[in-house]
Scaffold this motif. Structure first.
Motif, PDB file in Angstrom:
ATOM      1  N   ASN A   3     -24.413  12.945  18.930  1.00 28.75           N
ATOM      2  CA  ASN A   3     -24.021  13.054  20.335  1.00 28.75           C
ATOM      3  C   ASN A   3     -22.719  12.319  20.588  1.00 28.75           C
ATOM      4  O   ASN A   3     -22.647  11.100  20.465  1.00 28.75           O
ATOM      5  CB  ASN A   3     -25.128  12.488  21.231  1.00 28.75           C
ATOM      6  CG  ASN A   3     -26.348  13.384  21.243  1.00 28.75           C
ATOM      7  OD1 ASN A   3     -26.258  14.564  21.566  1.00 28.75           O
ATOM      8  ND2 ASN A   3     -27.490  12.847  20.863  1.00 28.75           N
ATOM      9  N   ILE A   4     -21.700  13.094  20.962  1.00 30.61           N
ATOM     10  CA  ILE A   4     -20.375  12.556  21.246  1.00 30.61           C
ATOM     11  C   ILE A   4     -19.903  13.123  22.579  1.00 30.61           C
ATOM     12  O   ILE A   4     -20.325  14.200  22.980  1.00 30.61           O
ATOM     13  CB  ILE A   4     -19.380  12.931  20.120  1.00 30.61           C
ATOM     14  CG1 ILE A   4     -17.997  12.319  20.401  1.00 30.61           C
ATOM     15  CG2 ILE A   4     -19.293  14.435  19.914  1.00 30.61           C
ATOM     16  CD1 ILE A   4     -17.003  12.498  19.263  1.00 30.61           C
ATOM     17  N   GLY A   5     -19.056  12.369  23.273  1.00 31.88           N
ATOM     18  CA  GLY A   5     -18.452  12.871  24.495  1.00 31.88           C
ATOM     19  C   GLY A   5     -18.704  11.971  25.673  1.00 31.88           C
ATOM     20  O   GLY A   5     -17.836  11.217  26.107  1.00 31.88           O
ATOM     21  N   THR A  23     -24.716  16.062  23.666  1.00 34.04           N
ATOM     22  CA  THR A  23     -23.379  16.634  23.529  1.00 34.04           C
ATOM     23  C   THR A  23     -23.315  18.106  23.943  1.00 34.04           C
ATOM     24  O   THR A  23     -24.289  18.859  23.809  1.00 34.04           O
ATOM     25  CB  THR A  23     -22.891  16.498  22.072  1.00 34.04           C
ATOM     26  OG1 THR A  23     -21.612  17.124  21.932  1.00 34.04           O
ATOM     27  CG2 THR A  23     -23.859  17.163  21.108  1.00 34.04           C
ATOM     28  N   THR A  24     -22.150  18.513  24.415  1.00 31.93           N
ATOM     29  CA  THR A  24     -21.916  19.924  24.730  1.00 31.93           C
ATOM     30  C   THR A  24     -21.880  20.784  23.479  1.00 31.93           C
ATOM     31  O   THR A  24     -21.884  22.014  23.565  1.00 31.93           O
ATOM     32  CB  THR A  24     -20.594  20.106  25.485  1.00 31.93           C
ATOM     33  OG1 THR A  24     -19.508  19.671  24.651  1.00 31.93           O
ATOM     34  CG2 THR A  24     -20.577  19.301  26.780  1.00 31.93           C
ATOM     35  N   LEU A  25     -21.848  20.151  22.314  1.00 34.00           N
ATOM     36  CA  LEU A  25     -21.827  20.882  21.037  1.00 34.00           C
ATOM     37  C   LEU A  25     -23.227  21.100  20.473  1.00 34.00           C
ATOM     38  O   LEU A  25     -23.363  21.539  19.334  1.00 34.00           O
ATOM     39  CB  LEU A  25     -20.975  20.118  20.021  1.00 34.00           C
ATOM     40  CG  LEU A  25     -19.496  19.970  20.391  1.00 34.00           C
ATOM     41  CD1 LEU A  25     -18.816  18.942  19.491  1.00 34.00           C
ATOM     42  CD2 LEU A  25     -18.775  21.308  20.288  1.00 34.00           C
ATOM     43  N   GLU A  75     -15.273  18.641  14.252  1.00 30.91           N
ATOM     44  CA  GLU A  75     -14.923  19.457  15.410  1.00 30.91           C
ATOM     45  C   GLU A  75     -14.016  18.668  16.347  1.00 30.91           C
ATOM     46  O   GLU A  75     -13.759  17.486  16.134  1.00 30.91           O
ATOM     47  CB  GLU A  75     -16.168  19.913  16.174  1.00 30.91           C
ATOM     48  CG  GLU A  75     -16.407  21.417  16.236  1.00 30.91           C
ATOM     49  CD  GLU A  75     -15.236  22.257  16.739  1.00 30.91           C
ATOM     50  OE1 GLU A  75     -14.230  21.707  17.242  1.00 30.91           O
ATOM     51  OE2 GLU A  75     -15.324  23.489  16.647  1.00 30.91           O
ATOM     52  N   TRP A  76     -13.568  19.372  17.366  1.00 23.85           N
ATOM     53  CA  TRP A  76     -12.776  18.790  18.452  1.00 23.85           C
ATOM     54  C   TRP A  76     -13.681  18.680  19.669  1.00 23.85           C
ATOM     55  O   TRP A  76     -14.162  19.684  20.176  1.00 23.85           O
ATOM     56  CB  TRP A  76     -11.574  19.675  18.761  1.00 23.85           C
ATOM     57  CG  TRP A  76     -10.575  19.025  19.659  1.00 23.85           C
ATOM     58  CD1 TRP A  76     -10.567  19.027  21.020  1.00 23.85           C
ATOM     59  CD2 TRP A  76      -9.441  18.269  19.258  1.00 23.85           C
ATOM     60  NE1 TRP A  76      -9.499  18.312  21.499  1.00 23.85           N
ATOM     61  CE2 TRP A  76      -8.789  17.847  20.436  1.00 23.85           C
ATOM     62  CE3 TRP A  76      -8.911  17.900  18.023  1.00 23.85           C
ATOM     63  CZ2 TRP A  76      -7.626  17.072  20.409  1.00 23.85           C
ATOM     64  CZ3 TRP A  76      -7.757  17.134  18.000  1.00 23.85           C
ATOM     65  CH2 TRP A  76      -7.127  16.726  19.183  1.00 23.85           C
ATOM     66  N   GLU A  77     -13.942  17.443  20.118  1.00 22.97           N
ATOM     67  CA  GLU A  77     -14.793  17.227  21.280  1.00 22.97           C
ATOM     68  C   GLU A  77     -13.922  17.371  22.524  1.00 22.97           C
ATOM     69  O   GLU A  77     -12.981  16.613  22.724  1.00 22.97           O
ATOM     70  CB  GLU A  77     -15.437  15.837  21.216  1.00 22.97           C
ATOM     71  CG  GLU A  77     -16.671  15.696  22.079  1.00 22.97           C
ATOM     72  CD  GLU A  77     -16.362  15.672  23.555  1.00 22.97           C
ATOM     73  OE1 GLU A  77     -16.987  16.444  24.319  1.00 22.97           O
ATOM     74  OE2 GLU A  77     -15.477  14.879  23.955  1.00 22.97           O
ATOM     75  N   ARG A  78     -14.252  18.341  23.389  1.00 27.91           N
ATOM     76  CA  ARG A  78     -13.324  18.769  24.429  1.00 27.91           C
ATOM     77  C   ARG A  78     -13.418  17.966  25.724  1.00 27.91           C
ATOM     78  O   ARG A  78     -12.474  17.974  26.521  1.00 27.91           O
ATOM     79  CB  ARG A  78     -13.536  20.259  24.720  1.00 27.91           C
ATOM     80  CG  ARG A  78     -13.333  21.123  23.497  1.00 27.91           C
ATOM     81  CD  ARG A  78     -13.474  22.588  23.819  1.00 27.91           C
ATOM     82  NE  ARG A  78     -12.394  23.030  24.680  1.00 27.91           N
ATOM     83  CZ  ARG A  78     -12.511  24.009  25.583  1.00 27.91           C
ATOM     84  NH1 ARG A  78     -13.669  24.604  25.746  1.00 27.91           N
ATOM     85  NH2 ARG A  78     -11.482  24.359  26.310  1.00 27.91           N
ATOM     86  N   THR A 100     -14.926   6.584  24.790  1.00 30.00           N
ATOM     87  CA  THR A 100     -15.678   7.329  23.784  1.00 30.00           C
ATOM     88  C   THR A 100     -17.149   6.949  23.832  1.00 30.00           C
ATOM     89  O   THR A 100     -17.532   5.939  24.428  1.00 30.00           O
ATOM     90  CB  THR A 100     -15.088   7.091  22.384  1.00 30.00           C
ATOM     91  OG1 THR A 100     -15.651   8.024  21.462  1.00 30.00           O
ATOM     92  CG2 THR A 100     -15.373   5.687  21.907  1.00 30.00           C
ATOM     93  N   TRP A 157     -20.987   7.599  21.451  1.00 34.69           N
ATOM     94  CA  TRP A 157     -21.696   8.149  20.296  1.00 34.69           C
ATOM     95  C   TRP A 157     -23.110   7.615  20.238  1.00 34.69           C
ATOM     96  O   TRP A 157     -23.328   6.402  20.337  1.00 34.69           O
ATOM     97  CB  TRP A 157     -20.992   7.795  18.983  1.00 34.69           C
ATOM     98  CG  TRP A 157     -21.671   8.451  17.804  1.00 34.69           C
ATOM     99  CD1 TRP A 157     -22.791   8.019  17.153  1.00 34.69           C
ATOM    100  CD2 TRP A 157     -21.303   9.674  17.176  1.00 34.69           C
ATOM    101  NE1 TRP A 157     -23.141   8.892  16.156  1.00 34.69           N
ATOM    102  CE2 TRP A 157     -22.242   9.922  16.144  1.00 34.69           C
ATOM    103  CE3 TRP A 157     -20.268  10.584  17.375  1.00 34.69           C
ATOM    104  CZ2 TRP A 157     -22.167  11.038  15.317  1.00 34.69           C
ATOM    105  CZ3 TRP A 157     -20.196  11.689  16.556  1.00 34.69           C
ATOM    106  CH2 TRP A 157     -21.127  11.910  15.538  1.00 34.69           C
TER     107      TRP A 157
END
Length: 658
Positions: free
Chosen positions: A139-141, A146-148, A171-174, A209, A211
């Motif tokens: 989980n990032i963002g 996460t949206t991913l 990936e690129w976290e938007r 950030t 995580w």
């Protein structure tokens, strides 16, 4: 040469629901985020935690879209998987679904170390909607899942520190515009999966950030961590310090001892080894440990109450055992965001593996000490530090064979900024149709107009894209996207002006009318918002070209918002008119069945509204913590809430919090 880890492709077939199309309407409203606290609670927090809770909380999902097109019909479907294996462990990774580790098997005993969900069933728990339970997720963002969660990541083979192979996910976290990577490898003969994680900030400014590595384990466990206190957070949105393990006379380290869903963020003392374990009554289970950068440890429980049990069934299928979550993060709690300085990075190493100890029942300090001693015996703390030091030079290793592809958004950002990101290539070959208009904007200074009438594409909202839109020719498409970008930046007056300018010449009026309707609602002009919603829906029905997935999703999303806006100002007949123009399959969906009950109530037809409940429906995208079903149930006659509709995650008024 000894091959320490093998990596192979595999197909995992599960009963699975379709993820479905994304919602084509830009998410302009503030997040209804359940993970926030009362301001008064901040005064009781450690200074660092209070500061980081106030550090750039997320107010918008833009540029990400809401993913709410899934249902609850499951049929056997193949899911692409990547399997890492040595002679001790076998890890199954789903690169197309957030890079989640779906299974981690200890081969000598044949034991599954995780909670392995036997189905794939999206539910509304991610920041942008679709999420699924089980395994280990990254989980990032921002605060939340996460949206991913249900998105593809890039994946490739890369050299490992011990001359074997690693599986790299990146990936690129938007939401924060940050690239990240997750490196997985199994040292020869090791009982522990090693995970190297790196988040980079290529910008010339600090970026907040977030995580949390989130591991689902069977809930019939005792959860152990080296702490005597924890920060309790429930769905009453209060954060308070509580003792561990016993709070209010109940040992909360047994997940089924709690009635309602709750988080326990363990207060691990400075200098103490970071770890968390989930052990059964015999002392067998999973342990997670890391280098000290990943400081936080958490237990999430669903609880034994009817709402928690219903959610457990909802996320899998009847007869499947329940789960809890043990987690590890960058901060003390999940409500915090940690500043990442300009042109810097943060990295750490995690390890996951089996643990066998004496039975974990008994006095807390003794059980924790025994568990930590056993962990030290099978994986010394110094070995984790050494593994991190050995991995770090390999974090920049260029990928070899590409095993899976992610999105093209990272390639667009890298191409525009000219960043060099060794180890995580975002190649131009990943650019696609969604990125093409934005690739054209810096080349020509203009955003190309769509070649055909269709719901508008995605809007980029970062400052550099907004600057380019402001200097581009003011075509209707440019003004629409500029308005969305300005709205995201908090400049609502300018956003409204941009949308109003576009409305004069736009060949497609409904997207602009909808944006203006949201602006009216947020400003408290509810009658005018209802006018614009009605006009927008009428325009959409006139403009839509077919009954394909894209137009159907737009009609459903706009129709739902329009009905709710019209009901909100008592314009029931107009709401009924919108309802009648929705596609029949849309009206049959659970979310719309619930909306129909509300429409019937507004029309003075409570018996027919009650009949909707009696016939049964399932709101596939019911949001975590959403109590709307219960409120409508009370309005149609009330009485005890049927179990099928009971998703309560907190006690009612006047009840305690057992």
């Amino acid at each position: 040469m000894v091959v320490v880890t093998t990596i192979r492709r595999e197909v995992l077939t599960l009963p699975a629901a379709e993820v479905g199309p994304d919602n084509p309407l830009p998410p302009l409203r503030p997040l209804d985020e359940v993970h926030r606290i009362e301001v008064r609670d901040r005064d009781r927090l450690p200074r660092e935690t209070a500061r980081q809770i106030g550090c750039a909380p997320l107010h918008s999902l833009l540029p990400v879209r809401v993913r709410d097109g899934y249902g609850r019909t499951r049929t056997p479907r193949p899911l692409d998987a990547l399997v890492l294996e040595n002679d001790r462990l076998r890890a199954t990774v789903l690169p197309g679904l957030g890079g989640r580790i779906a299974s981690l098997v200890h081969k000598p005993t044949g034991r599954e170390l995780l909670y392995r969900n036997p189905v794939f069933q999206p539910a509304n728990f991610a920041l942008n909607g679709a999420w699924y339970s089980g395994g280990i997720e990254w989980n990032i963002g921002a605060t939340g899942h996460t949206t991913l969660s249900c998105a593809p990541l890039h994946a490739a083979r890369v050299p490992a520190p011990d001359d074997g192979e690693m599986l790299r996910l990146w990936e690129w976290e938007r939401l924060r515009d940050l690239p990240f990577q997750v490196d997985l490898w199994l040292p020869d003969g090791s009982d522990f999966l090693h995970v190297g994680v790196r988040i980079r900030n290529p910008h010339e400014r600090p970026v907040p950030t977030y995580w949390w590595s989130n591991t689902a384990v069977p809930e019939e466990r005792r959860i152990l961590a080296p702490a005597s206190e924890a920060w309790h957070f429930g769905y009453e949105r209060r954060l308070c310090r509580v003792p561990v393990p016993v709070h209010d006379g109940i040992d909360r380290t047994y997940p089924l001892n709690s009635t309602y869903a709750a988080d326990y963020f363990y207060e691990v003392p400075d200098g103490r080894r970071r770890w968390i374990a989930a052990l059964d009554e015999d002392g067998t289970g999973l342990v997670q440990t890391s280098t000290d950068v990943l400081r936080g440890r958490k237990l999430f429980v669903w609880g034994a109450g009817s709402g928690g049990r219903r959610w457990q069934q909802w996320l899998t299928e009847p007869g499947t055992g329940g789960y809890c979550e043990i987690q590890a993060g960058l901060a003390r709690t999940q409500l915090e965001h940690v500043p990442l300085e300009a042109e810097s990075e943060v990295a750490w190493l995690e390890a996951y593996g089996p643990l066998q100890t004496p039975p974990p029942a008994g006095e807390w300090d003794t059980v924790v000490r025994r568990t930590e001693e056993r962990l030290q015996a099978v994986l010394p703390r110094a070995d984790v530090e050494a593994a991190y030091a050995a991995w770090k030079p390999y974090a920049d290793a260029e990928p070899g064979e590409i095993l899976a592809g992610g999105s093209g958004w990272g390639a667009l950002e890298v191409l525009h900024a000219g960043w060099k990101l060794p180890g995580t290539p975002f190649g131009e070959s990943t650019l696609g149709e969604e990125q093409e208009p934005w690739r054209e904007l810096p080349r020509t200074g203009a955003l190309p107009e769509p070649r055909r009438v269709r719901p508008p594409g995605r809007t980029l909202v970062a400052p550099h894209w907004r600057d380019m839109l402001e200097t581009a020719p003011g075509t209707p498409s440019t003004e629409y996207h500029l308005g969305v970008s300005q709205w995201h930046a908090g400049d609502r007056a300018q956003a409204v002006r941009s949308w109003e300018r576009a409305l004069v010449l736009a060949p497609s009026r409904w997207p602009l009318l909808r944006c203006l309707a949201v602006a009216d609602q947020e400003a408290g002009h509810h009658e005018r918002a209802a006018d614009r919603y009605a006009e927008a829906f009428e325009a959409l029905c006139d403009e839509r070209r077919d009954s394909g997935e894209e137009w159907t999703a737009a009609t459903a999303a706009l129709g739902r918002e329009a009905i709710e806006a019209l009901l909100g100002v008592g314009r029931t007949a107009e709401a009924r008119s919108v309802w009648d123009r929705l596609h029949p399959p849309t009206r049959a969906r659970g979310r719309f069945r619930l909306l129909h009950a509300e429409l019937l109530l507004a029309e003075g037809r409570p018996k027919e509204a009650r009949a909707v409940f009696d016939a049964g429906f399932e709101v596939a995208d019911l949001r975590e913590g959403d109590e709307r079903i219960g409120r409508v149930w009370d309005r149609v006659g009330g009485g005890p809430l049927p179990g099928r509709y009971d998703f309560r995650m907190r006690p009612g008024p006047g009840q305690g919090l057992p």
